[in-house]
Design a protein around this motif. Structure first.
Motif, PDB file in Angstrom:
ATOM      1  N   ARG A  33       0.830  -1.198   0.000  1.00 22.96           N
ATOM      2  CA  ARG A  33       0.000   0.000   0.000  1.00 22.96           C
ATOM      3  C   ARG A  33       0.871   1.258   0.000  1.00 22.96           C
ATOM      4  O   ARG A  33       0.557   2.244  -0.682  1.00 22.96           O
ATOM      5  CB  ARG A  33      -0.915  -0.025   1.221  1.00 22.96           C
ATOM      6  N   THR A  34       1.977   1.235   0.722  1.00 24.60           N
ATOM      7  CA  THR A  34       2.875   2.387   0.746  1.00 24.60           C
ATOM      8  C   THR A  34       3.451   2.657  -0.624  1.00 24.60           C
ATOM      9  O   THR A  34       3.564   3.810  -1.064  1.00 24.60           O
ATOM     10  CB  THR A  34       4.012   2.143   1.751  1.00 24.60           C
ATOM     11  N   GLU A  35       3.824   1.593  -1.331  1.00 25.14           N
ATOM     12  CA  GLU A  35       4.384   1.758  -2.666  1.00 25.14           C
ATOM     13  C   GLU A  35       3.354   2.300  -3.651  1.00 25.14           C
ATOM     14  O   GLU A  35       3.681   3.103  -4.524  1.00 25.14           O
ATOM     15  CB  GLU A  35       4.952   0.432  -3.152  1.00 25.14           C
ATOM     16  N   VAL A  36       2.120   1.875  -3.515  1.00 23.79           N
ATOM     17  CA  VAL A  36       1.060   2.418  -4.364  1.00 23.79           C
ATOM     18  C   VAL A  36       0.886   3.910  -4.098  1.00 23.79           C
ATOM     19  O   VAL A  36       0.748   4.718  -5.033  1.00 23.79           O
ATOM     20  CB  VAL A  36      -0.254   1.661  -4.134  1.00 23.79           C
ATOM     21  N   ASN A  37       0.901   4.291  -2.826  1.00 28.74           N
ATOM     22  CA  ASN A  37       0.793   5.710  -2.484  1.00 28.74           C
ATOM     23  C   ASN A  37       1.962   6.510  -3.057  1.00 28.74           C
ATOM     24  O   ASN A  37       1.784   7.632  -3.556  1.00 28.74           O
ATOM     25  CB  ASN A  37       0.742   5.881  -0.969  1.00 28.74           C
ATOM     26  N   ASP A  38       3.166   5.916  -3.000  1.00 30.29           N
ATOM     27  CA  ASP A  38       4.327   6.601  -3.567  1.00 30.29           C
ATOM     28  C   ASP A  38       4.189   6.769  -5.081  1.00 30.29           C
ATOM     29  O   ASP A  38       4.593   7.795  -5.646  1.00 30.29           O
ATOM     30  CB  ASP A  38       5.605   5.817  -3.247  1.00 30.29           C
ATOM     31  N   MET A  39       3.647   5.756  -5.740  1.00 32.67           N
ATOM     32  CA  MET A  39       3.410   5.869  -7.184  1.00 32.67           C
ATOM     33  C   MET A  39       2.461   7.015  -7.489  1.00 32.67           C
ATOM     34  O   MET A  39       2.658   7.766  -8.450  1.00 32.67           O
ATOM     35  CB  MET A  39       2.845   4.557  -7.721  1.00 32.67           C
ATOM     36  N   LEU A  40       1.427   7.163  -6.672  1.00 31.11           N
ATOM     37  CA  LEU A  40       0.468   8.247  -6.888  1.00 31.11           C
ATOM     38  C   LEU A  40       1.116   9.615  -6.662  1.00 31.11           C
ATOM     39  O   LEU A  40       0.853  10.566  -7.411  1.00 31.11           O
ATOM     40  CB  LEU A  40      -0.733   8.065  -5.953  1.00 31.11           C
ATOM     41  N   VAL A  41       1.975   9.706  -5.641  1.00 29.17           N
ATOM     42  CA  VAL A  41       2.676  10.963  -5.379  1.00 29.17           C
ATOM     43  C   VAL A  41       3.584  11.326  -6.554  1.00 29.17           C
ATOM     44  O   VAL A  41       3.611  12.469  -7.023  1.00 29.17           O
ATOM     45  CB  VAL A  41       3.495  10.854  -4.076  1.00 29.17           C
ATOM     46  N   PHE A  42       4.332  10.333  -7.054  1.00 35.96           N
ATOM     47  CA  PHE A  42       5.229  10.584  -8.183  1.00 35.96           C
ATOM     48  C   PHE A  42       4.438  10.973  -9.430  1.00 35.96           C
ATOM     49  O   PHE A  42       4.843  11.873 -10.179  1.00 35.96           O
ATOM     50  CB  PHE A  42       6.069   9.333  -8.451  1.00 35.96           C
TER      51      PHE A  42
END
Length: 412
Positions: free
Chosen positions: A137-146
């Motif tokens: 879930r953290t990685e998905v959130n990071d993808m959205l931020v990027f």
């Protein structure tokens, strides 16, 4: 389809794409009464139908045909057993008339889109596994931020100089933020693939070819966010400077080979120093038991990226103010100010003067090393402000050692 005249070439591309996507769907639709609604023949005919419709009646007839196909797809979906609620095949089939029409107007673009669709359809299992089992879930959130930083914020920023002394370009500054986020993401991927002990040093070395300052800022953020990764992050930061000397040599060589020959002793000495220092910390990182079994959390730190951009903005204003107050006192002040942000661009300017015969190659080496020195000062400030004290204690001496060796090579 160079061997067929238009529109036959477009029709042939439409048929080929229909066959390609249809064959993939045929293999996954099953058999018997519960089989999928469309296979190779349906996809091929639908793509050809779109191509012929657009060729005969233009957009109006294509819209009518696409609407009819979409209606038939909807009816078929409503009659499909509830056991498979997926819409992938139906959406792909409804898109085929448009793809066929595209083949008539732009064969290369249609072929590219069709192949991408076929790959996406065929890669169902690995894509689902990647999205549900591999990504956290953290990685998905990071993808959205990027994605937001790259696709939403960046295009909206003005691409002009403003602020004190007309020294700040918002788009260029935000590009640095994107670079830091990208370096952090690269390091995260390398950690997932190779482990922190191998991944971070490798990511730092690779990222240095794009921007050593961004790599150091990203590694400083990694060390500040997770102290367990301090040693491999420090190794990655130091190794990024190896790329600096490599890129500098390539840039100067492309502009002026005589200047490269004059600068070669300095670059070789500094590069060797960076390699030796980086190798020492890489070996320490490889034997770091704390990082051996560490699982990476967030891919990057948006706070560190923004802080780096703010630091660079302050330095840009300071450099512009220095030039405004002191005036243009020659090449040295100009390249030192430019080197605070980008030593390669300063080196290109100086090497261009040498290539044009306005500056002797031997005299061009000094301004370039001065630009590298001011750029090293920027990296030191980033390591001190963005990283922890242990991180700075390991990285700053390496930066000083490398630039000192560069000066020794130049003076020798």
């Amino acid at each position: 389809m160079l061997w067929l005249p238009p529109p036959l070439s477009g029709f042939a591309v439409a048929v080929a794409l229909g066959l390609l996507i249809g064959i993939e769907r045929e293999r996954s639709k099953g058999a018997g009464p519960s089989r999928g609604p469309a296979g190779v023949r349906t996809f091929t005919v639908t793509a050809l139908l779109g191509a012929v419709a657009f060729h005969i009646g233009g957009l109006l007839l294509l819209a009518i045909v696409t609407g009819c196909v979409a209606s038939l797809v909807a009816v078929s979906y409503l009659r499909t057993p509830v056991g498979d609620p997926g819409l992938t095949t139906e959406v792909a089939l409804a898109f085929m008339p448009v793809l066929g029409a595209l083949a008539v107007t732009d064969e290369a673009l249609a072929a590219t889109v069709g192949v991408v669709i076929a790959i996406l359809l065929a890669a169902k299992a690995p894509i689902h596994s990647f999205a549900t089992a591999i990504l956290s879930r953290t990685e998905v959130n990071d993808m959205l931020v990027f994605a937001a930083a790259t696709l939403v914020v960046f295009p909206q920023l003005p691409n002009r100089y403003m602020g004190p002394f007309e020294s700040l370009n918002p788009r260029s500054i935000w590009l640095l933020v994107i670079l830091v986020l990208a370096v952090g993401a690269l390091g995260h991927i390398a950690q997932r693939a190779l482990g922190a002990r191998f991944g971070l040093p490798l990511a730092g070395l690779a990222s240095g070819f794009a921007s050593s300052a961004a790599a150091i800022g990203a590694m400083a953020g990694v060390a500040a966010k997770d102290p367990a990764l301090m040693r491999p992050a420090a190794a990655g930061a130091v190794l990024s400077t190896v790329a600096t000397f490599t890129v500098m040599g390539a840039v100067v060589a492309a502009v002026s080979l005589p200047t490269l020959r004059a600068l070669a002793p300095a670059l070789i000495a500094g590069g060797c120093a960076a390699v030796i220092y980086g190798a020492i910390f890489t070996m320490r990182a490889l034997h770091d038991g704390e990082a051996q079994n560490h699982q990476p959390a967030a891919a990057f730190s948006i706070k560190a990226a923004v802080l780096l951009a703010a630091t660079m903005s302050v330095m840009l204003v300071a450099a512009a103010g220095l030039k405004n107050w002191l005036g243009e006192t020659g090449i040295l002040i100009g390249v030192v100010a430019a080197g605070l942000v980008d030593s390669q661009s300063a080196a290109i300017s100086v090497a261009s003067l040498a290539a044009a015969g306005k500056l002797a190659p031997a005299d061009a080496a000094l301004p370039i090393v001065l630009a590298m020195t001011s750029n090293t000062a920027t990296k030191i400030v980033l390591a001190l402000t963005l990283g922890t004290r242990p991180f700075a204690e390991r990285v700053v001496p390496g930066l000083v050692f490398a630039i000192a060796a560069t000066w020794a090579g130049l003076l020798a």
